[in-house]
Write a protein that holds these residues in place. Sequence first.
Motif, PDB file in Angstrom:
ATOM      1  N   UNK A 118       0.811  -1.215   0.000  1.00  9.82           N
ATOM      2  CA  UNK A 118       0.000   0.000   0.000  1.00  9.82           C
ATOM      3  C   UNK A 118       0.847   1.268   0.000  1.00  9.82           C
ATOM      4  N   UNK A 119       1.998   1.240   0.651  1.00 12.36           N
ATOM      5  CA  UNK A 119       2.830   2.440   0.732  1.00 12.36           C
ATOM      6  C   UNK A 119       3.464   2.798  -0.609  1.00 12.36           C
ATOM      7  N   UNK A 120       3.566   1.838  -1.506  1.00 11.12           N
ATOM      8  CA  UNK A 120       4.133   2.105  -2.824  1.00 11.12           C
ATOM      9  C   UNK A 120       3.211   2.974  -3.667  1.00 11.12           C
ATOM     10  N   UNK A 121       1.904   2.925  -3.351  1.00 12.23           N
ATOM     11  CA  UNK A 121       0.932   3.666  -4.175  1.00 12.23           C
ATOM     12  C   UNK A 121       0.181   4.733  -3.386  1.00 12.23           C
ATOM     13  N   UNK A 122       0.591   4.980  -2.129  1.00  7.49           N
ATOM     14  CA  UNK A 122      -0.003   6.069  -1.358  1.00  7.49           C
ATOM     15  C   UNK A 122       0.617   7.395  -1.768  1.00  7.49           C
ATOM     16  N   UNK A 123      -0.219   8.423  -1.882  1.00  6.11           N
ATOM     17  CA  UNK A 123       0.309   9.758  -2.169  1.00  6.11           C
ATOM     18  C   UNK A 123       1.202   9.761  -3.388  1.00  6.11           C
ATOM     19  N   UNK A 124       2.401  10.311  -3.231  1.00  2.08           N
ATOM     20  CA  UNK A 124       3.364  10.340  -4.329  1.00  2.08           C
ATOM     21  C   UNK A 124       4.092   9.014  -4.501  1.00  2.08           C
TER      22      UNK A 124
END
Length: 418
Positions: free
Chosen positions: A70-76
């Motif tokens: 999920x952190x790979x596609x959160x925000x920027x």
Amino acid sequence: MKIVVVGKGGREHALLRALSESPEKPELYCFPGSSAIFQIASPVDADGLESLVAWMAANAIDLCVAGEESYLVKGEGLANLCEKAGIPCWGPHLQSAQLEASKEFAKLFLERHGIPTAKASACETLEKTVAAIGGKFPTVLKFDGLAAGKGVAVCMVEQEATDFLDEVFVQKRFGPGRVLVEDFLTGPEVSIFAAIVDDRYLIFTPARDYKRIGEGDAGANTGGMGAVASRKLIPAELLAEIEKNIVAPTVAGLRKDGLPYRGFLYFGLMLTPEGPKVIEYNCRFGDPECQAVMPLVKGDLAGFCLAGAKGELKPELVSFDEGWSVCVVLASAGYPESSHSGDRISGLDSVGDARVYHAGTLLNADGVWETNGGRVLAVVAGGENRHAAVTAAHAAADGVEFDGMQRRRDIGILNFTD
């Protein structure tokens, strides 16, 4: 060397333990982490992606390892923000991570580069999805987005499709998104993992996971109830075919499309009568396959990932045990429809040489481990052959107990004939 691993589950626990066994004995940190993870890694004082990257920059972190997708596609995007801050990141950029974040993006990529996969059509409404199915069963339905491993339904009968589409379009369980209606493929599944550094790659140990909650692959789909891993899992000639027709064209396709990639890429494959075909990509290690594979990785994983994040593939830094590894997942009451917390766990000191990775646990005020999620623990053991690994893993799992525990006793046994 100072490393931050991003995630909080059993996969990240396994990655951190493997990194801790590297010769340099790196200084490990984790965000957001868990009670078990913080026994081998220090917590990060951050409350989100931007503050995490700022903390890493302020604390001179040498390497960020993306565990949770999920952190790979959160925000920027985690990797994009790390690049701006000058922090090497073992994990792909936001635009490349769409291979996992969007099933439609991945399908178009596969078709564009001639990589074997099932035919599919994308639908944005319930009515169009039903029309695309056309009463043909079995069929495969995929939510076009991240769904923690639960956004795919293999529908053998109409009612299963109706229930899944209700979750997607009526309950909106996974949020907004389209659905892919995909041809049903037959054959055994296998998971292939590649460490990709720009135009080069190294294939890690293959694995097979068990998705259904019940023995004999019965019942509801889960994030994975166990896994088996070995270099001997599939014949060498089949792995060579997979490399030639799937892995190499994927890496070439990423370069051709201008999609920067440094990190692990998971290939979920179906070994059909017509040959291996891609079911899905994941832009990180699989869970629970990671827990089965990591004990078989030898050498300097920390150095390997750091070099890769900096653009240099160094296969000489790692090697792979030629034996077998079996991972047995212990899940809480109600899983996968729900989870249960607060059930005391006993027997963790009885597992002997087996490894225990914590996925959903909490260390309470009395110093006792409790359940705190759906998939609670992964008990992993190895052996020179599959039978030895199966015996050791299940024997170790026998000693662990908590109220409502769910477990499959055919992990490592089902789908094997020898």
